[in-house]
Every structure is written in structure tokens, then in C-alpha cells.
Design a protein around this motif. Structure first.
Motif, short mmCIF file in Angstrom:
data_model
loop_
_atom_site.label_atom_id
_atom_site.label_comp_id
_atom_site.label_asym_id
_atom_site.label_seq_id
_atom_site.Cartn_x
_atom_site.Cartn_y
_atom_site.Cartn_z
N MET A 1 0.82 -1.19 0.00
CA MET A 1 0.00 0.00 0.00
C MET A 1 0.87 1.27 0.00
SD MET A 1 -3.09 1.23 -0.02
CE MET A 1 -4.04 -0.20 0.31
N PRO A 2 1.91 1.35 0.85
CA PRO A 2 2.76 2.56 0.84
C PRO A 2 3.40 2.81 -0.53
CG PRO A 2 3.15 1.33 2.85
CD PRO A 2 2.31 0.45 1.96
N LEU A 3 3.82 1.75 -1.20
CA LEU A 3 4.44 1.89 -2.52
C LEU A 3 3.45 2.48 -3.52
CD1 LEU A 3 7.13 1.01 -4.07
CD2 LEU A 3 5.76 -0.91 -4.84
N LEU A 4 2.22 1.98 -3.53
CA LEU A 4 1.21 2.47 -4.46
C LEU A 4 0.82 3.92 -4.16
CD1 LEU A 4 -1.08 -0.69 -4.73
CD2 LEU A 4 0.57 0.16 -6.42
N LEU A 5 0.66 4.24 -2.90
CA LEU A 5 0.32 5.63 -2.53
C LEU A 5 1.42 6.59 -2.94
CD1 LEU A 5 -1.20 4.99 1.01
CD2 LEU A 5 -2.45 5.78 -1.03
N THR A 6 2.67 6.22 -2.67
CA THR A 6 3.80 7.08 -3.03
C THR A 6 3.93 7.22 -4.54
OG1 THR A 6 4.92 6.39 -1.00
CG2 THR A 6 6.28 7.47 -2.68
N ALA A 7 3.76 6.11 -5.26
CA ALA A 7 3.82 6.15 -6.73
C ALA A 7 2.77 7.11 -7.27
CB ALA A 7 3.63 4.75 -7.31
N PHE A 8 1.55 7.03 -6.76
CA PHE A 8 0.48 7.91 -7.21
C PHE A 8 0.82 9.38 -6.93
CE2 PHE A 8 -3.31 10.39 -6.15
CZ PHE A 8 -4.00 10.32 -7.34
N GLN A 9 1.27 9.65 -5.71
CA GLN A 9 1.50 11.03 -5.29
C GLN A 9 2.69 11.68 -5.98
OE1 GLN A 9 1.70 10.87 -0.98
NE2 GLN A 9 -0.37 10.04 -0.83
N TYR A 10 3.70 10.90 -6.34
CA TYR A 10 4.93 11.50 -6.88
C TYR A 10 5.22 11.07 -8.31
CZ TYR A 10 5.60 13.06 -2.15
OH TYR A 10 5.41 13.67 -0.93
N ARG A 11 5.45 9.80 -8.55
CA ARG A 11 5.85 9.37 -9.90
C ARG A 11 4.77 9.67 -10.93
NH1 ARG A 11 8.32 3.74 -12.27
NH2 ARG A 11 8.05 4.35 -14.43
N PHE A 12 3.52 9.44 -10.58
CA PHE A 12 2.43 9.62 -11.54
C PHE A 12 1.70 10.95 -11.37
CE2 PHE A 12 3.18 5.06 -11.25
CZ PHE A 12 3.49 4.80 -12.56
N ASP A 13 2.25 11.84 -10.54
CA ASP A 13 1.74 13.20 -10.39
C ASP A 13 0.23 13.24 -10.14
OD1 ASP A 13 2.15 15.96 -10.24
OD2 ASP A 13 1.76 16.24 -12.38
N ARG A 14 -0.24 12.31 -9.31
CA ARG A 14 -1.65 12.21 -8.91
C ARG A 14 -2.59 11.94 -10.09
NH1 ARG A 14 -2.76 13.52 -3.75
NH2 ARG A 14 -0.97 14.17 -2.54
N ALA B 1 -2.62 3.66 -13.89
CA ALA B 1 -3.28 2.45 -14.40
C ALA B 1 -2.66 2.02 -15.73
CB ALA B 1 -4.78 2.70 -14.56
N ARG B 2 -2.34 2.98 -16.60
CA ARG B 2 -1.70 2.63 -17.87
C ARG B 2 -0.37 1.92 -17.61
NH1 ARG B 2 -3.74 7.54 -19.35
NH2 ARG B 2 -1.77 8.64 -19.00
N HIS B 3 0.40 2.41 -16.66
CA HIS B 3 1.70 1.81 -16.37
C HIS B 3 1.54 0.43 -15.70
CE1 HIS B 3 5.92 1.48 -15.32
NE2 HIS B 3 5.52 1.10 -14.11
N LEU B 4 0.74 0.37 -14.66
CA LEU B 4 0.64 -0.86 -13.87
C LEU B 4 -0.19 -1.96 -14.52
CD1 LEU B 4 0.16 0.63 -10.29
CD2 LEU B 4 2.23 -0.41 -11.25
N ILE B 5 -1.18 -1.58 -15.30
CA ILE B 5 -2.11 -2.58 -15.83
C ILE B 5 -1.96 -2.73 -17.34
CG2 ILE B 5 -4.55 -3.21 -16.07
CD1 ILE B 5 -4.91 -1.60 -13.36
N ASP B 6 -2.05 -1.62 -18.06
CA ASP B 6 -2.00 -1.70 -19.52
C ASP B 6 -0.57 -1.85 -20.05
OD1 ASP B 6 -4.73 -1.25 -19.39
OD2 ASP B 6 -4.55 0.89 -19.80
N GLY B 7 0.42 -1.43 -19.26
CA GLY B 7 1.80 -1.39 -19.73
C GLY B 7 2.54 -2.72 -19.68
N VAL B 8 1.89 -3.76 -19.20
CA VAL B 8 2.53 -5.08 -19.15
C VAL B 8 1.62 -6.10 -19.83
CG1 VAL B 8 3.92 -4.69 -17.08
CG2 VAL B 8 1.59 -5.52 -16.84
N THR B 9 2.24 -7.12 -20.37
CA THR B 9 1.47 -8.14 -21.07
C THR B 9 0.65 -9.00 -20.12
OG1 THR B 9 3.18 -8.21 -22.76
CG2 THR B 9 1.65 -10.06 -22.71
#
Length: 164
Positions: A1-14, A20-28
Motif C-alpha cells: 500500500m505505501p508503494l502504491l500511494l507514493t507512486a500515485f502522489q509522486y511518480r504519476f503526479d496524482r 493504471a496505464r503503467h501498472l495494468i496496460d503497460g505489461v502483457t
């Protein structure tokens, strides 16, 4: 959960759609491991606090799975029954207003909705009595201006996909 929250807040700029494109659509197929690369853009002190200084990369399942008949592996849909059969404990649904937690171990199955602005250092528990999250520290302001989360234009299937 902390990893996903941090990714949303910083890497994916909220931006839940970008996440979702990166985590779900971006992998086969899906992910073998979600790594600390998802913390890119977060303050170094937060990254250290969450990881203890350990760094490891996200690894997609591509190349890890081999089918018994030699056919290419395909993505499977996780259902309550298949989650139990595959020994999954948790699933997460990315919603416009937070991460919905699904637990196979809890009889009701559906857990809390953790708001996107929850401090990633929050202590989380798998016990329903502890689902009123206590924020031990103030939320860290992002290093760049924060734009509001994008409203959902409708229900997209990728938001309803659960991942371990």
C-alpha cells in the motif's frame, strides 16, 4: 500500500489514469514484483523511510511464466474463487478517489477505500477494527505543484482489475 500511494502522489503526479496505464496496460501479463522504481520523484527521505535504503526494480511476469502446453501465457481474470485457489491474500482496485482493498482472508472480502492523499507512512492493518487509518506524520507536500486528480469519464475496465 505505501508503494502504491507514493507512486500515485509522486511518480504519476496524482494521475490515476497514468498509473493504471503503467501498472495494468503497460505489461502483457502482470507483475512478478513491484519495485522501488515506482518511488521515482518522491523525496529521498521518504524513500529511505519506506524502503530502509533497499532498491530493487519492478519486474513484469513476461518471461517468467511457461505454460504446460507451450502456448503463450495469457492474462487471467482474478475472481474471488480464483484468488482463493491461487493463494492470493490481497487485491487492489484503483479508483478515482483511492485504492480499494480486497482481502481474500476477510469473509466480507471488500475492505476499506484508502484515499489517495493518505500519508504512505501510515500504519496499515489487515484487521477490520483498525481500518480507521491513523496518520502518524503530516503528509509531505510534493516537490512540484499538485494538480487535482482527473475525474473518471466513466467506468474503465482497467480500474476494476485487481492485482496482487
Amino acid at each position: 500500500m505505501p508503494l502504491l500511494l507514493t507512486a500515485f502522489q509522486y511518480r504519476f503526479d496524482r494521475d490515476v489514469d497514468a498509473m493504471a496505464r503503467h501498472l495494468i496496460d503497460g505489461v502483457t501479463l502482470g507483475w512478478y514484483t513491484l519495485g522501488t522504481d515506482l518511488l521515482d520523484g518522491a523525496p529521498p527521505s521518504l524513500v529511505t523511510e519506506l524502503t530502509g535504503g533497499t532498491q530493487f526494480s519492478s519486474t513484469p511476469l513476461d518471461g517468467f511464466l511457461i505454460t504446460t502446453d507451450g502456448s503463450p501465457p495469457t492474462r487471467n481474470t482474478i475472481t474471488p474463487q480464483s484468488a482463493v485457489e491461487q493463494d492470493f491474500e490481497w487485491g487492489y482496485v484503483l479508483r478515482p478517489d483511492g485504492i480499494e482493498v480486497i482481502s481474500v482472508r476477510i469473509q466480507a472480502g471488500w475492505g476499506p477505500l484508502v484515499p489517495w492523499d493518505t500519508d504512505p507512512r501510515t500504519r496499515f492493518s489487515d484487521h477490520p477494527a483498525h481500518w480507521a487509518f491513523e496518520k502518524p506524520l503530516p503528509v509531505i507536500a510534493p516537490a512540484h505543484p499538485v494538480r487535482p486528480a482527473k475525474p473518471a469519464p466513466g467506468t474503465a475496465s482497467r480500474r476494476n482489475t485487481t492485482r496482487r
